[in-house]
Design a protein around this motif. Structure first.
Motif, PDB file in Angstrom:
ATOM      1  N   ILE A   1       0.834  -1.203   0.000  1.00 16.70           N
ATOM      2  CA  ILE A   1       0.000   0.000   0.000  1.00 16.70           C
ATOM      3  C   ILE A   1       0.872   1.258   0.000  1.00 16.70           C
ATOM      4  CG2 ILE A   1      -1.743   1.300   1.271  1.00 16.70           C
ATOM      5  CD1 ILE A   1      -2.739  -1.317  -0.069  1.00 16.70           C
ATOM      6  N   ARG A   2       1.977   1.208   0.739  1.00 19.87           N
ATOM      7  CA  ARG A   2       2.898   2.352   0.753  1.00 19.87           C
ATOM      8  C   ARG A   2       3.460   2.611  -0.652  1.00 19.87           C
ATOM      9  NH1 ARG A   2       5.613   4.326   5.193  1.00 19.87           N
ATOM     10  NH2 ARG A   2       5.332   2.340   6.313  1.00 19.87           N
ATOM     11  N   ALA A   3       3.813   1.535  -1.354  1.00 21.17           N
ATOM     12  CA  ALA A   3       4.349   1.670  -2.710  1.00 21.17           C
ATOM     13  C   ALA A   3       3.290   2.210  -3.670  1.00 21.17           C
ATOM     14  CB  ALA A   3       4.882   0.322  -3.198  1.00 21.17           C
ATOM     15  N   LEU A   4       2.068   1.740  -3.549  1.00 19.01           N
ATOM     16  CA  LEU A   4       0.987   2.225  -4.410  1.00 19.01           C
ATOM     17  C   LEU A   4       0.731   3.715  -4.188  1.00 19.01           C
ATOM     18  CD1 LEU A   4      -1.530  -0.769  -4.157  1.00 19.01           C
ATOM     19  CD2 LEU A   4      -0.064  -0.161  -6.099  1.00 19.01           C
ATOM     20  N   LYS A   5       0.809   4.143  -2.932  1.00 22.68           N
ATOM     21  CA  LYS A   5       0.644   5.569  -2.629  1.00 22.68           C
ATOM     22  C   LYS A   5       1.807   6.378  -3.187  1.00 22.68           C
ATOM     23  CE  LYS A   5      -2.220   5.082   1.513  1.00 22.68           C
ATOM     24  NZ  LYS A   5      -2.306   5.248   2.996  1.00 22.68           N
ATOM     25  N   PHE A   6       2.989   5.797  -3.127  1.00 17.70           N
ATOM     26  CA  PHE A   6       4.188   6.471  -3.651  1.00 17.70           C
ATOM     27  C   PHE A   6       4.001   6.794  -5.135  1.00 17.70           C
ATOM     28  CE2 PHE A   6       8.347   6.381  -5.713  1.00 17.70           C
ATOM     29  CZ  PHE A   6       9.116   7.207  -4.902  1.00 17.70           C
ATOM     30  N   TYR A   7       3.423   5.848  -5.883  1.00 13.44           N
ATOM     31  CA  TYR A   7       3.217   6.041  -7.324  1.00 13.44           C
ATOM     32  C   TYR A   7       1.841   6.629  -7.642  1.00 13.44           C
ATOM     33  CZ  TYR A   7       7.503   3.421  -8.090  1.00 13.44           C
ATOM     34  OH  TYR A   7       8.815   3.008  -8.093  1.00 13.44           O
ATOM     35  N   LYS A   8       1.102   7.036  -6.571  1.00 13.14           N
ATOM     36  CA  LYS A   8      -0.228   7.617  -6.734  1.00 13.14           C
ATOM     37  C   LYS A   8      -1.176   6.683  -7.519  1.00 13.14           C
ATOM     38  CE  LYS A   8       1.281  12.416  -6.341  1.00 13.14           C
ATOM     39  NZ  LYS A   8       2.607  12.051  -5.759  1.00 13.14           N
ATOM     40  N   LEU A   9      -1.050   5.391  -7.189  1.00 20.39           N
ATOM     41  CA  LEU A   9      -1.886   4.385  -7.827  1.00 20.39           C
ATOM     42  C   LEU A   9      -3.011   3.902  -6.911  1.00 20.39           C
ATOM     43  CD1 LEU A   9       0.932   2.179  -9.421  1.00 20.39           C
ATOM     44  CD2 LEU A   9      -0.827   3.406 -10.712  1.00 20.39           C
ATOM     45  N   ASP A  10      -2.923   4.248  -5.632  1.00 13.86           N
ATOM     46  CA  ASP A  10      -3.848   3.671  -4.654  1.00 13.86           C
ATOM     47  C   ASP A  10      -5.316   3.974  -4.955  1.00 13.86           C
ATOM     48  OD1 ASP A  10      -2.774   6.246  -4.050  1.00 13.86           O
ATOM     49  OD2 ASP A  10      -3.721   6.186  -2.074  1.00 13.86           O
ATOM     50  N   ALA A  11      -5.616   5.224  -5.231  1.00 19.01           N
ATOM     51  CA  ALA A  11      -7.014   5.590  -5.503  1.00 19.01           C
ATOM     52  C   ALA A  11      -7.491   5.005  -6.823  1.00 19.01           C
ATOM     53  CB  ALA A  11      -7.161   7.106  -5.508  1.00 19.01           C
ATOM     54  N   ALA A  12      -6.602   4.981  -7.809  1.00 18.60           N
ATOM     55  CA  ALA A  12      -6.977   4.523  -9.156  1.00 18.60           C
ATOM     56  C   ALA A  12      -7.332   3.043  -9.194  1.00 18.60           C
ATOM     57  CB  ALA A  12      -5.845   4.811 -10.139  1.00 18.60           C
ATOM     58  N   ILE A  13      -6.709   2.235  -8.334  1.00 19.55           N
ATOM     59  CA  ILE A  13      -6.946   0.791  -8.412  1.00 19.55           C
ATOM     60  C   ILE A  13      -7.627   0.214  -7.162  1.00 19.55           C
ATOM     61  CG2 ILE A  13      -4.929   0.530  -9.909  1.00 19.55           C
ATOM     62  CD1 ILE A  13      -3.470  -0.749  -7.536  1.00 19.55           C
ATOM     63  N   GLU A  14      -8.018   1.084  -6.250  1.00 14.29           N
ATOM     64  CA  GLU A  14      -8.572   0.626  -4.970  1.00 14.29           C
ATOM     65  C   GLU A  14      -9.749  -0.332  -5.150  1.00 14.29           C
ATOM     66  OE1 GLU A  14     -10.168   2.471  -0.722  1.00 14.29           O
ATOM     67  OE2 GLU A  14      -9.819   3.796  -2.437  1.00 14.29           O
ATOM     68  N   SER A  15     -10.631  -0.059  -6.077  1.00 18.66           N
ATOM     69  CA  SER A  15     -11.826  -0.888  -6.265  1.00 18.66           C
ATOM     70  C   SER A  15     -11.491  -2.266  -6.829  1.00 18.66           C
ATOM     71  CB  SER A  15     -12.817  -0.187  -7.200  1.00 18.66           C
ATOM     72  OG  SER A  15     -12.257   0.000  -8.484  1.00 18.66           O
ATOM     73  N   ARG A  16     -10.279  -2.430  -7.345  1.00 17.32           N
ATOM     74  CA  ARG A  16      -9.892  -3.720  -7.947  1.00 17.32           C
ATOM     75  C   ARG A  16      -8.972  -4.541  -7.057  1.00 17.32           C
ATOM     76  NH1 ARG A  16      -7.431  -1.695 -13.308  1.00 17.32           N
ATOM     77  NH2 ARG A  16      -7.342   0.293 -12.214  1.00 17.32           N
ATOM     78  N   LEU A  17      -8.675  -4.019  -5.875  1.00 15.39           N
ATOM     79  CA  LEU A  17      -7.798  -4.756  -4.966  1.00 15.39           C
ATOM     80  C   LEU A  17      -8.563  -5.905  -4.309  1.00 15.39           C
ATOM     81  CD1 LEU A  17      -5.817  -1.894  -3.162  1.00 15.39           C
ATOM     82  CD2 LEU A  17      -5.076  -3.331  -5.082  1.00 15.39           C
ATOM     83  N   VAL A  18      -7.925  -7.045  -4.269  1.00 16.52           N
ATOM     84  CA  VAL A  18      -8.470  -8.225  -3.590  1.00 16.52           C
ATOM     85  C   VAL A  18      -7.552  -8.504  -2.409  1.00 16.52           C
ATOM     86  CG1 VAL A  18      -8.994 -10.684  -3.773  1.00 16.52           C
ATOM     87  CG2 VAL A  18      -9.386  -9.160  -5.741  1.00 16.52           C
ATOM     88  N   TYR A  19      -8.072  -8.333  -1.198  1.00 19.37           N
ATOM     89  CA  TYR A  19      -7.233  -8.484  -0.013  1.00 19.37           C
ATOM     90  C   TYR A  19      -7.176  -9.948   0.432  1.00 19.37           C
ATOM     91  CZ  TYR A  19      -7.109  -3.432   0.348  1.00 19.37           C
ATOM     92  OH  TYR A  19      -6.895  -2.103   0.096  1.00 19.37           O
ATOM     93  N   ALA A  20      -5.964 -10.431   0.593  1.00 17.83           N
ATOM     94  CA  ALA A  20      -5.732 -11.801   1.041  1.00 17.83           C
ATOM     95  C   ALA A  20      -5.293 -11.794   2.499  1.00 17.83           C
ATOM     96  CB  ALA A  20      -4.657 -12.457   0.178  1.00 17.83           C
ATOM     97  N   GLU A  21      -5.472 -12.919   3.179  1.00 14.67           N
ATOM     98  CA  GLU A  21      -5.100 -13.000   4.595  1.00 14.67           C
ATOM     99  C   GLU A  21      -3.592 -12.934   4.798  1.00 14.67           C
ATOM    100  OE1 GLU A  21      -6.771 -16.372   6.509  1.00 14.67           O
ATOM    101  OE2 GLU A  21      -8.820 -15.612   6.418  1.00 14.67           O
ATOM    102  N   SER A  22      -2.840 -13.412   3.809  1.00 13.25           N
ATOM    103  CA  SER A  22      -1.382 -13.474   3.941  1.00 13.25           C
ATOM    104  C   SER A  22      -0.763 -13.526   2.555  1.00 13.25           C
ATOM    105  CB  SER A  22      -0.969 -14.725   4.733  1.00 13.25           C
ATOM    106  OG  SER A  22      -1.294 -15.895   3.995  1.00 13.25           O
ATOM    107  N   ILE A  23       0.572 -13.491   2.516  1.00 14.51           N
ATOM    108  CA  ILE A  23       1.280 -13.649   1.252  1.00 14.51           C
ATOM    109  C   ILE A  23       0.970 -15.009   0.628  1.00 14.51           C
ATOM    110  CG2 ILE A  23       3.613 -14.079   0.323  1.00 14.51           C
ATOM    111  CD1 ILE A  23       2.980 -11.166   0.363  1.00 14.51           C
ATOM    112  N   SER A  24       0.819 -16.032   1.457  1.00 14.36           N
ATOM    113  CA  SER A  24       0.498 -17.368   0.938  1.00 14.36           C
ATOM    114  C   SER A  24      -0.798 -17.350   0.141  1.00 14.36           C
ATOM    115  CB  SER A  24       0.372 -18.374   2.090  1.00 14.36           C
ATOM    116  OG  SER A  24       1.606 -18.626   2.681  1.00 14.36           O
TER     117      SER A  24
END
Length: 260
Positions: A152-175
């Protein structure tokens, strides 16, 4: 009377030898450590486990999950001996709360990558993420998974967070991110470099490493827990020390980590 004394002395000597032998056997017995392992370390852990067994005779039983979930489990009495976190914040928290028997130390630095098993051009990955072609992007839960937090920090750095927020699928872990990407449930996913360079995943899909200036370096910490101190103090300390050894560092580097 002399004969009885001699026999008693012989018995005492025999008893002492047997007792010393039993104590020596007990102190040198092989232990099986229960290790709470951050999900990103899953593949490297197999190699660490094998080398540690070779050096000490002790077995490691790894349980894999997001670091934040482990913190809650440990605080509620989960019987883990050692905790290998995906960051330093969680081990420091447990240490401050009195759940650890050692000072947290860094054993590795992790890196973020963007990974896909679909035929996508990742060279222009920022433009790709903005395009309508991409519908689902997997990210580990930033509240419990340090790699998710740094994504999320990286997405904010590139100002991508708002643009792709609706398409994010949150997983419980990296696995779980890896499962989503590998199965094709999502178009892409942000995961750990250690995953895509592992023997199990090499050659499966395409990936690109995120520039390190877009997120905070992922310093991963280890602690011996109170359960380890009480049930397998020697083996727990040996594994804690082992992670700073040349052999362990070589294994971690081979698996995509930087080492302290």
């Amino acid at each position: 009377m002399t004969t009885l004394r001699i026999r008693f002395d012989q018995f005492y000597t025999w008893f002492a030898i047997v007792l010393i032998g039993c104590l020596a056997t007990h102190s040198s017995r092989a232990d099986t450590l229960s290790v709470a392992v951050a999900a990103n370390v899953q593949f490297a852990f197999n190699d660490l486990k094998e080398e540690f067994k070779k050096q000490t005779g002790h077995d490691l039983k790894g349980v894999f999950n997001s670091s934040g979930k482990f913190v809650s489990q440990i605080a509620n009495g989960a019987p883990f001996d050692v905790f290998m976190s995906a960051d330093m914040d969680f081990p420091n928290h447990l240490h401050q709360q009195g759940f650890s028997a050692s000072v947290p130390k860094i054993y590795a630095y992790g890196s973020l990558v963007l990974w896909t098993t679909k035929n996508l051009d990742l060279q222009s990955w920022q433009r790709l993420l903005r395009s309508e072609k991409i519908q689902k992007i997997a990210v580990a839960n930033p509240k419990t998974a340090p790699y998710g937090k740094e994504t999320i920090r990286a997405l904010k750095f590139y100002k991508l967070d708002a643009a792709i927020e609706s398409r994010l699928v949150y997983a419980e872990s990296i696995s779980q991110v890896n499962q989503y990407v590998h199965s094709g449930v999502v178009d892409l996913g942000f995961t750990a470099k250690s995953v895509v360079v592992s023997a199990e995943m090499q050659g499966r899909g395409l990936w690109i490493e995120l520039p390190v200036d877009s997120y905070t370096p992922i310093a991963q910490g280890v602690i011996v827990l109170k359960h380890g101190l009480e049930n397998a103090p020697q083996a727990s300390q040996q594994f804690y020390d082992f992670l700073s050894s040349a052999k362990a560092k070589a294994i971690l580097q081979k698996n995509g980590y930087a080492v302290p």
